[in-house]
Design a protein around this motif. Structure first.
Motif, mmCIF file in Angstrom:
data_model
loop_
_atom_site.group_PDB
_atom_site.id
_atom_site.type_symbol
_atom_site.label_atom_id
_atom_site.label_comp_id
_atom_site.label_asym_id
_atom_site.label_seq_id
_atom_site.Cartn_x
_atom_site.Cartn_y
_atom_site.Cartn_z
ATOM 1 N N ALA A 1 43.538 77.719 69.172
ATOM 2 C CA ALA A 1 43.049 76.410 69.611
ATOM 3 C C ALA A 1 41.953 76.579 70.662
ATOM 4 O O ALA A 1 40.955 75.851 70.660
ATOM 5 C CB ALA A 1 44.209 75.582 70.165
ATOM 6 N N SER A 2 42.117 77.557 71.557
ATOM 7 C CA SER A 2 41.100 77.807 72.584
ATOM 8 C C SER A 2 39.772 78.227 71.961
ATOM 9 O O SER A 2 38.707 77.764 72.387
ATOM 10 C CB SER A 2 41.550 78.918 73.527
ATOM 11 N N PHE A 3 39.830 79.106 70.955
ATOM 12 C CA PHE A 3 38.592 79.521 70.293
ATOM 13 C C PHE A 3 37.939 78.323 69.597
ATOM 14 O O PHE A 3 36.713 78.204 69.568
ATOM 15 C CB PHE A 3 38.869 80.633 69.273
ATOM 16 N N THR A 4 38.758 77.429 69.039
ATOM 17 C CA THR A 4 38.220 76.250 68.355
ATOM 18 C C THR A 4 37.520 75.333 69.361
ATOM 19 O O THR A 4 36.410 74.860 69.112
ATOM 20 C CB THR A 4 39.353 75.489 67.637
ATOM 21 N N VAL A 5 38.168 75.112 70.506
ATOM 22 C CA VAL A 5 37.551 74.296 71.567
ATOM 23 C C VAL A 5 36.232 74.929 71.999
ATOM 24 O O VAL A 5 35.208 74.244 72.152
ATOM 25 C CB VAL A 5 38.510 74.164 72.769
ATOM 26 N N LEU A 6 36.247 76.250 72.174
ATOM 27 C CA LEU A 6 35.040 76.956 72.614
ATOM 28 C C LEU A 6 33.926 76.813 71.573
ATOM 29 O O LEU A 6 32.764 76.581 71.920
ATOM 30 C CB LEU A 6 35.388 78.434 72.848
ATOM 31 N N MET B 1 38.893 80.566 62.823
ATOM 32 C CA MET B 1 39.389 80.606 61.442
ATOM 33 C C MET B 1 40.261 81.842 61.197
ATOM 34 O O MET B 1 41.306 81.761 60.548
ATOM 35 C CB MET B 1 38.211 80.597 60.465
ATOM 36 N N PHE B 2 39.831 82.979 61.734
ATOM 37 C CA PHE B 2 40.581 84.230 61.575
ATOM 38 C C PHE B 2 41.995 84.088 62.145
ATOM 39 O O PHE B 2 42.984 84.441 61.493
ATOM 40 C CB PHE B 2 39.802 85.343 62.295
ATOM 41 N N VAL B 3 42.089 83.519 63.355
ATOM 42 C CA VAL B 3 43.394 83.359 63.996
ATOM 43 C C VAL B 3 44.258 82.395 63.193
ATOM 44 O O VAL B 3 45.463 82.604 63.037
ATOM 45 C CB VAL B 3 43.238 82.876 65.460
ATOM 46 N N TYR B 4 43.627 81.346 62.655
ATOM 47 C CA TYR B 4 44.409 80.385 61.873
ATOM 48 C C TYR B 4 45.034 81.052 60.651
ATOM 49 O O TYR B 4 46.216 80.843 60.350
ATOM 50 C CB TYR B 4 43.548 79.187 61.439
#
Lengths: 56, 242
Positions: free
Chosen positions: B97-102, B64-67
């Motif tokens: 996207a990688s953090f979301t997948v994780l 969320m932070f990165v978004y």
């Protein structure tokens, strides 16, 4: 401390260790891909400047 | 401050910051892993699976932070036409996207033993999945438009529209009845979480944050060279590094 107990994680070893393994893979990929990209961009740009130099 | 908004100065600043960010990431990760795997006690309800939280929660926070950072940079790029903001937003998307997948994968691996299901269509999980689709949409737009400026503008507009999903993710556990447990750390007043769990969690969160800035700079630097290839400083930089 008892290592086999540590790896068993109270019977949840599969879920805990898969989570950490997935994290390791995702984090590693996000380092390796930009490094590969960096190499590729430097190569392309060197070629770009060489061709430019030949033309002028 | 303004000095570093020029691609050239930023490129060199990023190069100087990278070793420090890398060192901070490695140290925080080692400390977080040690605290999370060896020091933190098993939870009285969830047993050892609570250790999945030290990956899952920081990854979800970062998603969320990165978004928000990406959408904010997109807004800056739209309004002030700052090239560096476009490059930053583009670098954020794959990392976010990688953090979301994780977050989704570790959530699944935690949900199976605790809820008995890999996946449920509840509000928290569904809105986090939508976040992944938003990231993928932003990346697809960036990749499908050749002109970098137009690509950045299109991606920024999609990212800004998608910001509406962020409060939905955050409040989903309060607005809807869900299987997902409510927030424990950000609760107003005293966090309802013991220090032996909270400290490893915050250490891992700090590690993920340092990691994020390191890999974003790593992505931005070649992107800057490409965008600025018609300048003499890039020509010189590329020749020097040969």
């Amino acid at each position: 401390m008892n290592w086999s107990e540590f790896f068993a994680m109270g019977g949840y070893g599969f879920y805990v260790w898969t989570s950490y393994a997935v994290a390791a893979v995702v984090l590693a990929f996000n380092v390796l891909l930009p490094l590969r990209r960096r190499k590729a961009v430097h190569k392309t740009l060197r070629e770009f400047y060489r061709l430019k130099g030949e033309r002028s | 401050m303004y000095k570093y908004a020029s691609p050239r100065n930023f490129y060199h600043l990023a190069g100087r910051l990278l070793p420090w960010l890398t060192a901070a990431t490695v140290m925080l990760l080692l400390a977080g892993l040690y605290l999370g795997l060896f020091v933190a006690p098993p939870d009285y309800q969830q047993g050892e699976t609570v250790r999945i939280m030290f990956i899952h929660v920081p990854a979800a926070w970062m998603s969320m932070f990165v978004y928000v950072l990406m959408a904010g940079a997109g807004a800056v790029a739209l309004v002030w036409n700052i090239k560096l903001a476009e490059v930053f937003a583009a670098a954020c998307a794959p990392v976010g996207a990688s953090f979301t997948v994780l977050a989704l994968l570790t959530g699944s691996l935690w949900g199976k033993p605790m809820w008995g299901a890999w996946w449920v269509w509840d509000a928290r999980l569904t809105s986090e999945l939508i976040l992944l689709f938003l990231y993928i949409g932003v990346m697809a737009l960036q990749a499908s438009i050749d002109d970098p400026r137009r690509a950045a503008r299109a991606a920024a507009i999609l990212a800004l529209v998608g910001v509406v999903n962020i409060p939905i993710i955050h409040f989903s556990v309060e607005w809807w009845n869900t299987l997902h447990q409510p927030a424990s750390v950000s609760k107003v007043g005293t966090p309802s979480i013991h220090a032996s769990i909270l400290i490893p969690l915050l250490t891992m969160a700090a590690a993920f944050k340092a990691y994020f800035f390191a890999v974003v700079l790593l992505r931005m630097r070649p992107a800057i060279l490409e965008r600025e290839k018609h300048t003499t400083w890039v020509a010189e930089t590329v020749e020097e590094s040969a």
